[in-house]
Design an enzyme around this catalytic site. Structure first.
Site, PDB file in Angstrom:
ATOM      1  CD1 TRP A 140       5.663  -4.741  -4.763  1.00  0.00           C
ATOM      2  CD2 TRP A 140       5.796  -2.601  -4.135  1.00  0.00           C
ATOM      3  NE1 TRP A 140       6.426  -4.679  -3.620  1.00  0.00           N
ATOM      4  CE2 TRP A 140       6.517  -3.387  -3.219  1.00  0.00           C
ATOM      5  CE3 TRP A 140       5.746  -1.218  -3.936  1.00  0.00           C
ATOM      6  CZ2 TRP A 140       7.171  -2.842  -2.124  1.00  0.00           C
ATOM      7  CZ3 TRP A 140       6.402  -0.671  -2.853  1.00  0.00           C
ATOM      8  CH2 TRP A 140       7.111  -1.474  -1.952  1.00  0.00           C
ATOM      9  CG  ASP A 222       8.191   2.488  -7.269  1.00  0.00           C
ATOM     10  OD1 ASP A 222       9.379   2.618  -6.922  1.00  0.00           O
ATOM     11  OD2 ASP A 222       7.455   1.559  -6.868  1.00  0.00           O
ATOM     12  CE  LYS A 258      13.413  -5.255  -5.244  1.00  0.00           C
ATOM     13  NZ  LYS A 258      12.383  -6.189  -4.974  1.00  0.00           N
TER      14      LYS A 258
HETATM   15  C1  LIG Z   1       7.664  -1.675  -7.745  1.00  0.00           C
HETATM   16  C2  LIG Z   1       8.426  -1.628  -6.464  1.00  0.00           C
HETATM   17  N1  LIG Z   1       8.543  -0.464  -5.828  1.00  0.00           N
HETATM   18  C3  LIG Z   1       9.227  -0.377  -4.670  1.00  0.00           C
HETATM   19  C4  LIG Z   1       9.803  -1.483  -4.092  1.00  0.00           C
HETATM   20  C5  LIG Z   1      10.470  -1.278  -2.766  1.00  0.00           C
HETATM   21  O1  LIG Z   1      11.754  -1.604  -2.672  1.00  0.00           O
HETATM   22  P1  LIG Z   1      12.552  -1.491  -1.311  1.00  0.00           P
HETATM   23  O2  LIG Z   1      12.790  -2.898  -0.874  1.00  0.00           O
HETATM   24  O3  LIG Z   1      13.792  -0.786  -1.671  1.00  0.00           O
HETATM   25  O4  LIG Z   1      11.741  -0.765  -0.319  1.00  0.00           O
HETATM   26  C6  LIG Z   1       9.683  -2.727  -4.707  1.00  0.00           C
HETATM   27  C7  LIG Z   1      10.244  -3.931  -4.093  1.00  0.00           C
HETATM   28  O5  LIG Z   1       9.906  -5.044  -4.364  1.00  0.00           O
HETATM   29  C8  LIG Z   1       8.978  -2.798  -5.936  1.00  0.00           C
HETATM   30  O6  LIG Z   1       8.839  -3.962  -6.580  1.00  0.00           O
END
Ligand SMILES: Cc1ncc(COP(=O)(O)O)c(C=O)c1O
Length: 412
Positions: A140, A222, A258
């Protein structure tokens, strides 16, 4: 008039995924499809408010005992405890031994950022910006920026994706861990790896944990897709729980964006697992200082929705059912896309579409083929070839499959 004091500020490039969505919105073609967005969509292509969330929102709105006072700096206690519990499991030895703590955060991003800031200030020495931070290749895109902005100077990548076999490069990954300086920090995707949709198996996780333990490497999980990978919250938390059972001290950043569909409520949690209660309390006291100057105290709505849902056996069961609805739709779209590509005889193998898990699939389309999909077919996807399976619907599947077929056969 004098020149602006901001005259020397360079324009930063737009964030790829948001730019893609903006381009999609402006596209007037009736056939357009957005496979770039990082959010769940129904078979009608619409965002979904989970029925359990609607219900709990109404309960909250009708609860006259609630008010809009500030929350504690570390967040709503019942949210923090329940969020950590679903990450670590009801029977977690760490919970029983009272050696966990948590910080309510602004989404998973906030949890990563607070964790990163803490590590830079206090891990492996005081303000040690030289500790290597390893991020999977690919990952990401925000992982890198979060750790850079927290002050880390030595951000590295570890092998993860084997493009030729379209799967995990376990050998490369373990080799990178063997060679990493002791006490390096490793960001590990707890499940449903973004963007590859490829996770280590339990046996592979065991190998990873063994090397990390021997080499004194710090696991920072994560967990942004718990429930999305397999449809089961417990299965998707297997790796985190295994590491805890192996005695690691670790961090786990959770996002409820999500799996609760609470994207804009910004609700996340950072779990700290330590050796004993005293260690954890000292860590939390420092995290409290970081939160105080970052957002001072967190917003309540999302945390209340999650806490209320997780605390009630009946609402919890409804939520699990809602998560399964989302996971099952993704699975269905995977098998439908794969079978269409195979019956079209699209060159290459397409079993990876169903083998990968979670919201995303790494199609293997190259940047030129992606460009063709966007320019000629009005199908929007990330330059890496990543598609969001939820962007597929029973109505657009044929069109997307035919377009992928054309892209792969026409463009090398
Ligand atoms: C791998 C990963 N970590 C963290 C996040 C962060 O999510 P948030 O929108 O809750 O900050 C995402 C969101 O797309 C993600 O894909």
């Amino acid at each position: 008039m004098a020149a602006s004091i901001f005259a020397a500020v360079p324009r930063a490039p737009p964030v790829a995924v948001f730019k893609l969505t903006a381009d999609f919105r402006e596209d007037g073609d009736a056939r357009k499809v957005n496979l770039g967005v990082g959010a769940y969509r129904t078979d009608e292509g619409q965002p979904w408010v989970l029925p359990v969330v609607r219900k709990v929102e109404q309960m909250i709105a009708n609860d006259a005992s609630l008010n809009h006072e500030y929350l504690p700096i570390l967040g709503l206690p019942e949210f923090r405890a329940n969020a950590s519990r679903i990450a670590l499991g009801d029977d977690s030895p760490a919970i029983k031994e009272n050696r966990i703590g948590s910080v309510q955060s602004l989404g998973g991003t906030g949890a990563l950022r607070i964790g990163a800031e803490f590590l830079r200030r206090w891990y492996n020495g005081n303000n040690n910006t030289a500790t290597p931070v390893y991020i999977s290749s690919p990952s990401w895109e925000n992982h890198n920026s979060v750790f850079v902005d927290a002050g880390f100077k030595d951000i590295r990548t570890y092998h993860y994706w084997d493009a030729a076999k379209r799967g995990l490069d376990l050998h490369g990954l373990l080799d990178d861990m063997e060679k990493a300086p002791e006490f390096s920090i490793f960001i590990l995707h707890a499940c449903a790896h973004n963007p590859t949709g490829t996770d280590p198996t339990p046996d592979e996780w065991k190998q990873i944990a063994a090397v990390m333990k021997r080499r004194f490497l710090f696991p920072f999980f994560d967990s942004a897709y718990q429930g999305f990978a397999s449809g089961s919250l417990d299965k998707d938390a297997w790796a985190v729980r295994y590491f805890v059972s192996e005695g690691f001290e670790l961090f786990c950043a959770q996002s409820f964006s999500k799996n609760f569909g609470l994207y804009n409520e910004r609700v996340g949690n950072l779990t700290v697992v330590g050796k004993d209660a005293d260690n954890v309390q000292r860590v939390l006291s420092q995290m409290e200082k970081i939160v105080r100057t970052t957002w001072s105290n967190p917003p309540s709505q999302g945390a209340r929705i999650v806490a209320t849902t997780l605390a009630s056996p009946q609402l919890f069961a409804e939520w699990k059912d809602n998560v399964k609805t989302m996971a099952d739709r993704v699975l269905l779209m995977r098998s439908e896309l794969r079978s269409r590509l195979e019956s079209l005889g699209t060159p290459g193998t397409w079993n990876h579409i169903t083998e990968q898990i979670g919201m995303f699939s790494f199609t293997g389309l190259n940047p030129k083929q992606v460009e063709y999909m966007i320019k000629e077919k009005h199908i929007y996807l990330m330059a890496s070839g990543r598609i969001n399976m939820c962007g597929l619907t029973t109505k657009n599947l044929d069109y997307v499959a035919k377009s992928i077929h054309e892209a792969v056969t026409k463009i090398q």
